[in-house]
Design a protein around this motif. Structure first.
Motif, PDB file in Angstrom:
ATOM      1  N   ARG A 129      28.992  12.322   1.838  1.00 39.43           N
ATOM      2  CA  ARG A 129      28.628  12.285   3.257  1.00 39.43           C
ATOM      3  C   ARG A 129      29.692  11.621   4.121  1.00 39.43           C
ATOM      4  O   ARG A 129      30.033  12.113   5.209  1.00 39.43           O
ATOM      5  CB  ARG A 129      27.303  11.541   3.437  1.00 39.43           C
ATOM      6  CG  ARG A 129      26.717  11.625   4.835  1.00 39.43           C
ATOM      7  CD  ARG A 129      25.549  10.684   5.010  1.00 39.43           C
ATOM      8  NE  ARG A 129      25.974   9.281   4.974  1.00 39.43           N
ATOM      9  CZ  ARG A 129      25.132   8.246   5.110  1.00 39.43           C
ATOM     10  NH1 ARG A 129      23.835   8.460   5.235  1.00 39.43           N
ATOM     11  NH2 ARG A 129      25.597   7.009   5.076  1.00 39.43           N
ATOM     12  N   ASP A 130      30.256  10.525   3.622  1.00 39.66           N
ATOM     13  CA  ASP A 130      31.135   9.707   4.465  1.00 39.66           C
ATOM     14  C   ASP A 130      32.580   9.640   3.998  1.00 39.66           C
ATOM     15  O   ASP A 130      33.451   9.204   4.753  1.00 39.66           O
ATOM     16  CB  ASP A 130      30.597   8.264   4.550  1.00 39.66           C
ATOM     17  CG  ASP A 130      29.174   8.204   5.069  1.00 39.66           C
ATOM     18  OD1 ASP A 130      28.817   9.033   5.919  1.00 39.66           O
ATOM     19  OD2 ASP A 130      28.408   7.340   4.601  1.00 39.66           O
ATOM     20  N   ALA A 168      24.667  18.031  -0.771  1.00 38.30           N
ATOM     21  CA  ALA A 168      24.634  16.592  -1.041  1.00 38.30           C
ATOM     22  C   ALA A 168      23.223  16.029  -0.961  1.00 38.30           C
ATOM     23  O   ALA A 168      22.824  15.179  -1.772  1.00 38.30           O
ATOM     24  CB  ALA A 168      25.554  15.854  -0.066  1.00 38.30           C
ATOM     25  N   ALA A 169      22.432  16.500   0.000  1.00 44.76           N
ATOM     26  CA  ALA A 169      21.071  15.992   0.166  1.00 44.76           C
ATOM     27  C   ALA A 169      20.199  16.266  -1.053  1.00 44.76           C
ATOM     28  O   ALA A 169      19.169  15.594  -1.239  1.00 44.76           O
ATOM     29  CB  ALA A 169      20.438  16.599   1.414  1.00 44.76           C
ATOM     30  N   ASP A 170      20.595  17.208  -1.904  1.00 46.26           N
ATOM     31  CA  ASP A 170      19.819  17.479  -3.113  1.00 46.26           C
ATOM     32  C   ASP A 170      19.867  16.306  -4.087  1.00 46.26           C
ATOM     33  O   ASP A 170      18.982  16.168  -4.937  1.00 46.26           O
ATOM     34  CB  ASP A 170      20.325  18.747  -3.796  1.00 46.26           C
ATOM     35  CG  ASP A 170      19.882  20.010  -3.070  1.00 46.26           C
ATOM     36  OD1 ASP A 170      18.706  20.085  -2.672  1.00 46.26           O
ATOM     37  OD2 ASP A 170      20.731  20.908  -2.877  1.00 46.26           O
ATOM     38  N   VAL A 211      23.315   7.860  -5.824  1.00 45.67           N
ATOM     39  CA  VAL A 211      23.412   7.759  -4.361  1.00 45.67           C
ATOM     40  C   VAL A 211      24.840   7.410  -3.940  1.00 45.67           C
ATOM     41  O   VAL A 211      25.274   7.784  -2.842  1.00 45.67           O
ATOM     42  CB  VAL A 211      22.387   6.744  -3.816  1.00 45.67           C
ATOM     43  CG1 VAL A 211      22.677   6.378  -2.363  1.00 45.67           C
ATOM     44  CG2 VAL A 211      20.973   7.322  -3.926  1.00 45.67           C
ATOM     45  N   LYS A 212      25.585   6.729  -4.786  1.00 43.69           N
ATOM     46  CA  LYS A 212      27.000   6.467  -4.482  1.00 43.69           C
ATOM     47  C   LYS A 212      27.754   7.793  -4.322  1.00 43.69           C
ATOM     48  O   LYS A 212      28.647   7.905  -3.476  1.00 43.69           O
ATOM     49  CB  LYS A 212      27.633   5.637  -5.598  1.00 43.69           C
ATOM     50  CG  LYS A 212      27.159   4.190  -5.658  1.00 43.69           C
ATOM     51  CD  LYS A 212      27.805   3.465  -6.821  1.00 43.69           C
ATOM     52  CE  LYS A 212      27.287   2.031  -6.940  1.00 43.69           C
ATOM     53  NZ  LYS A 212      27.868   1.329  -8.114  1.00 43.69           N
ATOM     54  N   VAL A 261      23.121  15.942  -9.301  1.00 47.81           N
ATOM     55  CA  VAL A 261      21.718  16.369  -9.435  1.00 47.81           C
ATOM     56  C   VAL A 261      21.378  16.577 -10.909  1.00 47.81           C
ATOM     57  O   VAL A 261      20.313  16.154 -11.384  1.00 47.81           O
ATOM     58  CB  VAL A 261      21.464  17.660  -8.632  1.00 47.81           C
ATOM     59  CG1 VAL A 261      20.097  18.253  -8.974  1.00 47.81           C
ATOM     60  CG2 VAL A 261      21.557  17.378  -7.139  1.00 47.81           C
ATOM     61  N   GLU A 262      22.280  17.227 -11.653  1.00 53.19           N
ATOM     62  CA  GLU A 262      22.038  17.451 -13.080  1.00 53.19           C
ATOM     63  C   GLU A 262      21.906  16.131 -13.833  1.00 53.19           C
ATOM     64  O   GLU A 262      21.063  15.998 -14.742  1.00 53.19           O
ATOM     65  CB  GLU A 262      23.179  18.272 -13.673  1.00 53.19           C
ATOM     66  CG  GLU A 262      23.212  19.718 -13.202  1.00 53.19           C
ATOM     67  CD  GLU A 262      24.486  20.423 -13.623  1.00 53.19           C
ATOM     68  OE1 GLU A 262      25.225  19.866 -14.459  1.00 53.19           O
ATOM     69  OE2 GLU A 262      24.763  21.511 -13.105  1.00 53.19           O
TER      70      GLU A 262
END
Length: 323
Positions: free
Chosen positions: A118-119, A292-294, A111-112, A150-151
């Motif tokens: 995102r930011d 990114a949302a993946d 999530v980092k 994701v991987e």
């Protein structure tokens, strides 16, 4: 310790992992295993002669020593706690189960990367993903960074979550620690480079063996969890069956294939490692670009897979023992 108490300790440890993750200030058994591996490498290389045969032998002794010491110390701790009081042994078993699981820490670290995408700037995102992948990150664009994260979630869902859960359910903390010691040795010395080609071969081969069943089981569980988690379960099965062998490692692509199919994206493919382009087959179909949302979606799928594994490994045996 009875089956009921052992599985109850695992359930509690699993919940603690989800709540607390892996605080960096807390002593951790896997870090201790890593220190043991690093401490044994130099003296073992000094004892055995240089060259292929000597390094193969030294690496074999490393596997025996690290696996034996890690498992033996765990058994000793549980035995000493049991001599003091049975509930202290239960608490120690719970604490070890908690620390040998990586569900929450895998989410936190990935999530980092999502937050940086995102930011933050591209460089911040590259720096964040470099903490969880082995490939070169200085060439990655935003899509490549998201794909790498994701991987990582998909691959580590097997050896960081499902495989430890299975070992802990079957043999408690001693078997879980033995598994993590093998997995840690592979991550530290199981490289096909000049330094570890022979010295790390025993660790790498043993890691392939101990992960053979868990990797395939994790891939199947991820396919089963895809639809309840809100993803494409049918495509997860299709890609899993088609692409689960698209990797040099016999175990690495099973959960990646299931995840790629569930998310309707393409993963893997060629990447740079230490400045050299390494050709790899792709996994999945590029039905849409990775975004990114993946990363968040992959984590949701990983959590659903972990909960399904807990029901199968712990819930069903507990119910049967109480029946």
């Amino acid at each position: 310790m009875s089956l009921t108490l052992r599985l109850s300790a695992l359930l509690l440890g699993f919940c603690l992992d989800l709540l607390l993750g892996d605080p960096h200030w807390m002593p951790h058994p896997v870090r201790a295993v890593g220190a043991l591996i690093a401490g044994l490498e130099k003296p073992l290389r000094a004892v055995f002669p240089r060259g292929e045969r000597g390094e193969l032998a030294a690496g074999g002794v490393l596997v025996v020593l690290v696996g034996g010491i890690s498992t033996g110390v765990t058994v000793l701790i549980l035995w000493l706690c049991g001599r003091i009081h049975p509930w202290l042994a239960f608490a120690a078993q719970t604490a070890l189960c908690y620390q040998l699981l990586a569900t929450r820490s895998l989410q936190d670290e990935s999530v980092k990367v999502y937050l940086a995408l995102r930011d933050g700037t591209l460089e911040e995102a590259r720096r964040a993903v470099s903490m969880i992948v082995g490939r070169d990150t200085d060439r990655l664009d935003r899509t490549g960074i998201a794909k790498a994260a994701v991987e990582t979630v998909a691959e580590n869902a097997s050896d960081g979550v499902i495989a430890p859960l299975l070992c802990l359910a079957l043999g408690g903390a001693p078997l879980g620690m033995l598994y993590k010691s093998v997995n840690t040795m592979d991550s530290m010395v199981g490289y096909k480079n000049d330094r570890y080609l022979y010295f790390g071969r025993a660790a790498a081969k043993l890691d392939d063996v101990v992960n053979w069943i868990p990797a395939r089981l994790a891939g199947v569980l991820m396919c089963l969890a895809a639809r309840p988690a809100g993803f494409d379960g049918k495509n997860a099965w299709r890609i899993f069956k088609r692409d689960r062998k698209n990797h040099k490692s016999p175990n690495s692509a099973h959960t990646e294939a299931a995840c790629a199919g569930a998310l309707d994206v393409e993963l893997a493919g060629s990447n740079y490692y230490f400045g050299t382009l390494v050709e790899k087959p792709s996994i999945g179909d590029a039905m849409r670009p990775v975004e990114a949302a993946d990363i968040l979606r992959a984590n949701r799928l990983m959590y659903a897979t972990a909960f399904l594994a807990m029901v199968l490994f712990c819930g069903i045996p507990l119910l049967l023992s109480l029946a």
